[in-house]
Design an enzyme around this catalytic site. Structure first.
Site, PDB file in Angstrom:
ATOM      1  CG  HIS A  80      -1.830   1.136   1.252  1.00  8.35           C
ATOM      2  ND1 HIS A  80      -3.105   1.110   2.015  1.00  8.35           N
ATOM      3  CD2 HIS A  80      -1.907   2.311   0.738  1.00  8.35           C
ATOM      4  CE1 HIS A  80      -3.756   2.109   1.814  1.00  8.35           C
ATOM      5  NE2 HIS A  80      -2.943   2.946   0.834  1.00  8.35           N
ATOM      6  CD  GLU A 117      -7.703   6.698   4.147  1.00  6.12           C
ATOM      7  OE1 GLU A 117      -8.515   6.662   2.920  1.00  6.12           O
ATOM      8  OE2 GLU A 117      -6.710   7.502   4.264  1.00  6.12           O
ATOM      9  CG  HIS A 131      -7.543   3.175  -0.679  1.00  3.79           C
ATOM     10  ND1 HIS A 131      -6.932   2.648  -1.491  1.00  3.79           N
ATOM     11  CD2 HIS A 131      -6.922   3.994   0.081  1.00  3.79           C
ATOM     12  CE1 HIS A 131      -5.778   3.146  -1.648  1.00  3.79           C
ATOM     13  NE2 HIS A 131      -5.454   3.925  -0.560  1.00  3.79           N
ATOM     14  CG  ASP A 190      -1.843   5.857   2.404  1.00  2.00           C
ATOM     15  OD1 ASP A 190      -2.031   5.571   1.295  1.00  2.00           O
ATOM     16  OD2 ASP A 190      -2.463   6.254   3.290  1.00  2.00           O
ATOM     17  CG  ASP A 191      -0.189   9.037   0.096  1.00  2.00           C
ATOM     18  OD1 ASP A 191       0.235   8.827  -1.119  1.00  2.00           O
ATOM     19  OD2 ASP A 191      -1.043   8.741   0.820  1.00  2.00           O
ATOM     20  CG  HIS A 209      -1.397   6.047  -2.721  1.00  2.00           C
ATOM     21  ND1 HIS A 209      -2.359   5.673  -3.526  1.00  2.00           N
ATOM     22  CD2 HIS A 209      -1.606   5.722  -1.541  1.00  2.00           C
ATOM     23  CE1 HIS A 209      -3.497   5.163  -2.777  1.00  2.00           C
ATOM     24  NE2 HIS A 209      -2.812   5.187  -1.592  1.00  2.00           N
TER      25      HIS A 209
HETATM   26  N1  ADE Z   1      -4.566   8.629  -2.295  1.00  2.00           N
HETATM   27  C1  ADE Z   1      -3.437   8.776  -1.810  1.00  2.00           C
HETATM   28  N2  ADE Z   1      -3.310   8.465  -0.332  1.00  2.00           N
HETATM   29  C2  ADE Z   1      -4.643   8.180  -0.338  1.00  2.00           C
HETATM   30  C3  ADE Z   1      -5.310   7.605   0.793  1.00  2.00           C
HETATM   31  N3  ADE Z   1      -4.714   7.483   2.169  1.00  2.00           N
HETATM   32  N4  ADE Z   1      -6.700   7.327   0.839  1.00  2.00           N
HETATM   33  C4  ADE Z   1      -7.264   7.390  -0.268  1.00  2.00           C
HETATM   34  N5  ADE Z   1      -6.608   7.784  -1.461  1.00  2.00           N
HETATM   35  C5  ADE Z   1      -5.376   8.100  -1.395  1.00  2.00           C
HETATM   36 ZN    ZN Z   2      -3.733   4.710   0.271  1.00  2.00          ZN
END
Ligand code: ADE
Ligand code: ZN
Length: 350
Positions: free
Chosen positions: A25, A208, A205, A286-287, A27
């Site tokens: 996970h 969340e 996703h 995630d990011d 991006h």
């Molecule tokens: N795009 C990038 N990070 C995300 C996240 N945590 N939830 C949904 N879309 C995303």
């Molecule tokens: Zn994500």
């Protein structure tokens, strides 16, 4: 003086750092470090809405998912050429290798780029060149997962899939991301049916910011094989029971959840309860350019702040390797190595 608990936490941190792991996970656009964003902006003659990399780095804290997505989309607008996409993914893969990631399944958001007039081919060409290079030069197994933006209409996703199918061999699956609120999985039923017919793996996703019903929707309407995040499942016992029974992996991102205010702190995150309920959870970044760290930083911070035993950390790592879309024969040596790393440290694996 170091207490026995502190000594144990330090040992566990060193072990999770060293252990082989799968990143399922992440991006790719969320791995764009502020310095690289400014380097790419300069070479493309683009003005970013921040005065410096430091100013972009200070764009957090975010108040919720949408406030983050606004920054994420704005920064990714510097990406124009195949070289830009290559450099982005290569920077991520080099960091992943240092974190002992042995398998990376990387999300990309083509609609973010095609909407700005960048051809799909440019995006996937640059990313897949980095992935091939990573296999050759880093010995890292990696693959792409094409994510659809859920705030856009399903028809936009279908058009994207049609543009993508001539490059079918460049990605292994599809996902669903962006703002969950008001965008239930059922909106994308036909799109995901087409993806399944094309033999693509499906993930989404869900849970969340959205309710547990979105997790059920992702399983039933989309055929999701993994749920990204899924942390809100604990609000519904029937959803938990189903996820456990069907052995559906949850790709949990604790640093992201704290930065996007899904939880107040790592100490109050529900990861240890997800594991105690028998869910197949693992830790991901995630990011990482926005949420305070890479996958190893997420593991280390989690074992430092949460009530996670060595056995729980081992379970998380094992779950990551078992949840990847790779051949069992490819996973096997890394699963063996995980056992060796824990055994050498004298840690109980339960
Ligand atoms: N795009 C990038 N990070 C995300 C996240 N945590 N939830 C949904 N879309 C995303
Ligand atoms: Zn994500």
């Amino acid at each position: 003086m170091t207490s026995p608990q502190q000594g144990h936490a330090a040992l566990l941190a060193a072990v999770v750092e060293r252990a082989p792991k799968a990143e399922l996970h992440v991006h790719v656009e969320g791995t764009l470090q502020p310095e690289l964003a400014f380097t790419i902006a300069r070479r493309n003659g683009i003005e970013l809405p921040w005065s410096s990399p430091e100013a972009l780095a200070r764009a957090s804290p975010f108040s919720d998912l949408q406030s983050f997505l606004d920054v994420y989309y704005a920064a990714a607008a510097v990406l124009r050429t195949e070289e830009d996409f290559h450099d982005l993914a290569w920077d991520y893969l080099c960091g992943a290798r240092r974190d002992n990631v042995v398998r990376a399944e990387i999300f990309f958001d083509p609609q973010m780029h095609t909407a700005r007039g960048i051809p799909f081919e440019t995006v996937v060409g640059g990313l897949s060149r980095a992935i091939d290079r990573g296999r050759r030069e880093l010995g890292l197994s990696a693959a792409l997962i094409l994510c659809f933006l859920r705030h856009l209409p399903e028809a936009d996703g279908i058009e994207t899939l049609e543009r993508a199918l001539p490059f079918r061999d460049r990605f292994i699956g599809v996902g669903l991301d962006s703002g969950e609120r008001g965008n239930p999985p059922e909106k994308f039923r036909d799109l995901f049916a087409r993806c399944r017919r094309a033999g693509l793996h499906c993930v989404a996703h869900a849970g969340e910011e959205g309710p547990p019903a979105f997790i059920t929707g992702a399983l039933d309407a989309l055929g999701a094989e993994r749920i990204d995040h899924g942390v809100r499942c604990l609000e519904d016992d029937a959803v938990v029971a189903r996820l456990v029974r069907e052995r559906i992996p949850l790709t949990v991102c604790p640093l992201s959840n704290v930065r996007l205010r899904v939880f107040d702190s790592l100490a109050t995150h529900n990861l240890s309860r997800l594991l105690a309920a028998g869910l197949k959870a693992s830790i991901h970044s995630d990011d990482p350019a926005y949420f305070g760290g890479s996958i190893n930083e997420a593991y280390i911070a989690s074992v430092g702040a949460m009530p996670l035993t060595a056995a729980a950390a081992h379970r998380l790592l094992r779950n990551s390797l078992e949840s990847a879309f790779w051949e069992p024969s490819e996973a096997a040596p890394h699963l063996d190595r995980l056992e060796v790393v824990f055994a050498e440290a004298g840690l109980e694996t339960g």
